[in-house]
Design an enzyme around this catalytic site. Structure first.
Site, PDB file in Angstrom:
ATOM      1  N   HIS A  90       9.179   3.910  -3.076  1.00 48.24           N
ATOM      2  CA  HIS A  90       9.154   4.664  -4.477  1.00 48.24           C
ATOM      3  C   HIS A  90      10.807   4.913  -5.086  1.00 48.24           C
ATOM      4  O   HIS A  90      10.985   5.133  -6.107  1.00 48.24           O
ATOM      5  CB  HIS A  90       8.377   6.133  -4.303  1.00 48.24           C
ATOM      6  CG  HIS A  90       7.162   5.989  -4.112  1.00 48.24           C
ATOM      7  ND1 HIS A  90       6.563   6.063  -2.741  1.00 48.24           N
ATOM      8  CD2 HIS A  90       6.007   5.566  -4.455  1.00 48.24           C
ATOM      9  CE1 HIS A  90       5.420   6.004  -2.464  1.00 48.24           C
ATOM     10  NE2 HIS A  90       4.846   5.610  -3.817  1.00 48.24           N
TER      11      HIS A  90
ATOM     12  N   GLY B 290       5.901  -0.831  -8.939  1.00 51.30           N
ATOM     13  CA  GLY B 290       6.356  -2.004  -7.943  1.00 51.30           C
ATOM     14  C   GLY B 290       5.443  -3.172  -8.068  1.00 51.30           C
ATOM     15  O   GLY B 290       4.142  -3.012  -8.122  1.00 51.30           O
ATOM     16  N   GLN B 291       6.220  -4.380  -7.723  1.00 55.58           N
ATOM     17  CA  GLN B 291       5.517  -5.645  -7.630  1.00 55.58           C
ATOM     18  C   GLN B 291       4.505  -5.705  -6.582  1.00 55.58           C
ATOM     19  O   GLN B 291       3.435  -6.397  -6.382  1.00 55.58           O
ATOM     20  CB  GLN B 291       6.352  -6.903  -7.397  1.00 55.58           C
ATOM     21  CG  GLN B 291       5.703  -7.911  -7.548  1.00 55.58           C
ATOM     22  CD  GLN B 291       6.766  -9.132  -6.973  1.00 55.58           C
ATOM     23  OE1 GLN B 291       8.046  -9.346  -7.325  1.00 55.58           O
ATOM     24  NE2 GLN B 291       6.266  -9.959  -6.165  1.00 55.58           N
TER      25      GLN B 291
ATOM     26  N   GLY C  37       2.921  10.621  -4.908  1.00 60.55           N
ATOM     27  CA  GLY C  37       3.891  11.401  -3.746  1.00 60.55           C
ATOM     28  C   GLY C  37       3.778  10.497  -2.638  1.00 60.55           C
ATOM     29  O   GLY C  37       3.511   9.506  -2.355  1.00 60.55           O
TER      30      GLY C  37
ATOM     31  N   LEU D 236       6.342   9.960  -1.049  1.00 55.95           N
ATOM     32  CA  LEU D 236       7.493   9.205  -1.412  1.00 55.95           C
ATOM     33  C   LEU D 236       8.317   8.504  -0.098  1.00 55.95           C
ATOM     34  O   LEU D 236       8.294   9.147   0.911  1.00 55.95           O
ATOM     35  CB  LEU D 236       8.422   9.873  -2.078  1.00 55.95           C
ATOM     36  CG  LEU D 236       7.884  10.516  -3.537  1.00 55.95           C
ATOM     37  CD1 LEU D 236       8.716  11.198  -4.221  1.00 55.95           C
ATOM     38  CD2 LEU D 236       7.098   9.622  -4.407  1.00 55.95           C
ATOM     39  N   HIS D 237       8.340   7.186  -0.225  1.00 53.55           N
ATOM     40  CA  HIS D 237       9.136   6.431   0.643  1.00 53.55           C
ATOM     41  C   HIS D 237      10.367   5.578   0.006  1.00 53.55           C
ATOM     42  O   HIS D 237      10.238   5.549  -1.224  1.00 53.55           O
ATOM     43  CB  HIS D 237       8.250   5.521   1.522  1.00 53.55           C
ATOM     44  CG  HIS D 237       7.559   4.612   0.901  1.00 53.55           C
ATOM     45  ND1 HIS D 237       7.839   3.390   0.098  1.00 53.55           N
ATOM     46  CD2 HIS D 237       5.985   4.620   0.745  1.00 53.55           C
ATOM     47  CE1 HIS D 237       6.882   2.966  -0.361  1.00 53.55           C
ATOM     48  NE2 HIS D 237       5.769   3.580  -0.143  1.00 53.55           N
TER      49      HIS D 237
ATOM     50  N   GLN E 208      -9.354   7.723  -9.191  1.00 54.57           N
ATOM     51  CA  GLN E 208      -9.215   6.146  -8.630  1.00 54.57           C
ATOM     52  C   GLN E 208      -9.641   5.941  -7.249  1.00 54.57           C
ATOM     53  O   GLN E 208      -9.317   4.986  -6.859  1.00 54.57           O
ATOM     54  CB  GLN E 208      -7.666   5.748  -8.968  1.00 54.57           C
ATOM     55  CG  GLN E 208      -6.673   6.434  -7.996  1.00 54.57           C
ATOM     56  CD  GLN E 208      -5.275   6.050  -8.320  1.00 54.57           C
ATOM     57  OE1 GLN E 208      -4.691   6.471  -9.876  1.00 54.57           O
ATOM     58  NE2 GLN E 208      -4.557   5.245  -7.649  1.00 54.57           N
TER      59      GLN E 208
ATOM     60  N   LEU F  46       7.426  -2.233   2.243  1.00 56.00           N
ATOM     61  CA  LEU F  46       7.414  -0.663   2.619  1.00 56.00           C
ATOM     62  C   LEU F  46       6.097   0.045   1.956  1.00 56.00           C
ATOM     63  O   LEU F  46       5.579  -0.673   0.844  1.00 56.00           O
ATOM     64  CB  LEU F  46       8.257   0.061   2.051  1.00 56.00           C
ATOM     65  CG  LEU F  46       9.839  -0.244   2.612  1.00 56.00           C
ATOM     66  CD1 LEU F  46      10.826   0.911   2.462  1.00 56.00           C
ATOM     67  CD2 LEU F  46       9.913  -0.374   4.273  1.00 56.00           C
ATOM     68  N   SER F  47       5.188   0.623   2.617  1.00 60.62           N
ATOM     69  CA  SER F  47       4.055   1.265   2.328  1.00 60.62           C
ATOM     70  C   SER F  47       4.005   2.525   3.261  1.00 60.62           C
ATOM     71  O   SER F  47       4.292   2.540   4.406  1.00 60.62           O
ATOM     72  CB  SER F  47       2.906   0.246   2.615  1.00 60.62           C
ATOM     73  OG  SER F  47       1.601   1.096   2.464  1.00 60.62           O
TER      74      SER F  47
HETATM   75  O1  PAF Z   1       0.430   3.012  -7.598  1.00 60.98           O
HETATM   76  C1  PAF Z   1       0.008   4.491  -7.409  1.00 60.98           C
HETATM   77  O2  PAF Z   1       0.728   5.305  -6.932  1.00 60.98           O
HETATM   78  C2  PAF Z   1      -0.949   4.849  -8.285  1.00 60.98           C
HETATM   79  O3  PAF Z   1      -2.129   4.029  -8.572  1.00 60.98           O
HETATM   80  C3  PAF Z   1      -0.621   5.207  -9.764  1.00 60.98           C
HETATM   81  C4  PAF Z   1       0.064   4.208 -10.630  1.00 60.98           C
HETATM   82  C5  PAF Z   1       0.552   6.492  -9.764  1.00 60.98           C
HETATM   83  C6  PAF Z   1      -1.683   5.906 -10.636  1.00 60.98           C
HETATM   84  O4  PAF Z   1      -2.338   7.022 -10.038  1.00 60.98           O
END
Ligand code: PAF
Length: 281
Positions: A37, A148-149, A31, A33-34, A61, A185-186
């Site tokens: 994404h 994304g790379q 989420g 999102l930008h 994570q 972008l981030s």
């Molecule tokens: O890159 C991310 O946003 C996360 O690591 C992912 C791949 C959605 C897994 O939670």
């Protein structure tokens, strides 16, 4: 756009899609999102009939509980953005839906990929990433998964997951989206001032320098020149800058023409950790 919050309702819908031979793409996100994404979703729309974008802030994570708590969750805005670009499906489960058992064991042998760079800096992070992505893969059974790379090491980890579990999924790597000046972008860029954003352009300049002179300079000299570009800018703290072989992410001391190479860079600007990379061949 269809919005599903449970695995069962998503599965029922996707079963129907598969019966009518629709190709399914999955774009996993957390989420907030930008444009980066959204470009993953747009890429996915070019290669599949049905695009599922998952939005799930995955607790396993995160190493730091306060990071997890602070992670932005602008659900309404995310859904609006997905709707605007005509994404087919948004999947927004709760933590209980994805992790019904409180104790769940998971371990995947990621080899060197877990020992170096992001793996070393964020212990357990890639185990959490593969745990949730595997759950999403089993649920959605996509033909294609788009990543994304920009998070290069994550892409390599996902490829390893696909290989180990022998999944019939094509990994589609989408190019990093940059602003008009070159800044990748981030969601973290929101925390930079206008001056900080300008400073951060040194990351792009430094990576471009590595790419330009990769085949012609001695590697240590090249690395030093790239670091100089970052240091000249001032107030940039470099965490690592390395030139690696793409699969193992092992740092190289000579170029092997049979292999592909990438420069990975992490640096801090105004207290914000920025990550970027560039393919060199
Ligand atoms: O890159 C991310 O946003 C996360 O690591 C992912 C791949 C959605 C897994 O939670």
């Amino acid at each position: 756009m269809k919005i599903f919050r449970t695995k069962q309702t998503l599965q029922n819908y996707l079963d129907g899609m598969r019966e009518s031979k629709q190709r399914i793409a999955l774009v996993p996100t957390m989420g907030a999102l930008h444009e980066g994404h959204l470009s993953l979703v747009k890429d996915a729309q070019q290669i599949a009939d049905v695009v599922v974008c998952s939005i799930f802030v995955n607790p396993t994570q995160f190493n730091d509980p306060s990071d997890l708590e602070k992670y932005p969750r602008p659900e309404e805005n995310d859904l609006r953005l997905l709707q605007e670009i005509r994404c087919d499906v948004a999947f927004i489960p709760t933590v209980e839906e994805m992790y019904p058992k409180t104790e769940e064991s998971w371990h995947l042998d990621l080899g060197n990929l877990e020992q170096v760079w992001e793996g070393e800096k964020r212990p357990g992070h890639f185990q959490g990433v593969t745990q949730i992505v595997y759950k999403l893969f089993r649920l959605v059974e996509p033909d294609v998964a788009c990543f994304g790379q920009k998070d290069f090491q994550q892409v390599m980890v996902i490829q390893r997951l696909i290989d180990i579990k022998k999944l019939p999924i094509t990994l589609h790597i989408c190019s990093t989206v940059r602003n008009e000046k070159g800044l990748a972008l981030s969601s973290r860029n929101m925390r930079l001032s206008a001056a900080g954003k300008d400073k951060a352009l040194a990351l792009y300049r430094s990576l471009n320098h590595v790419k330009r002179y990769f085949k012609v300079r001695e590697l240590n000299t090249l690395r030093k020149e790239a670091l100089d570009i970052l240091h000249q800018e001032g107030e940039i703290e470099v965490e690592y800058l390395t030139i690696c072989e793409t699969r193992s992410l092992q740092e190289i001391d000579h170029i092997d023409p049979a292999k592909r190479h990438v420069a990975l860079l992490v640096a801090w600007v105004e207290g914000v950790r920025l990550i970027d990379n560039m393919l060199l061949d």
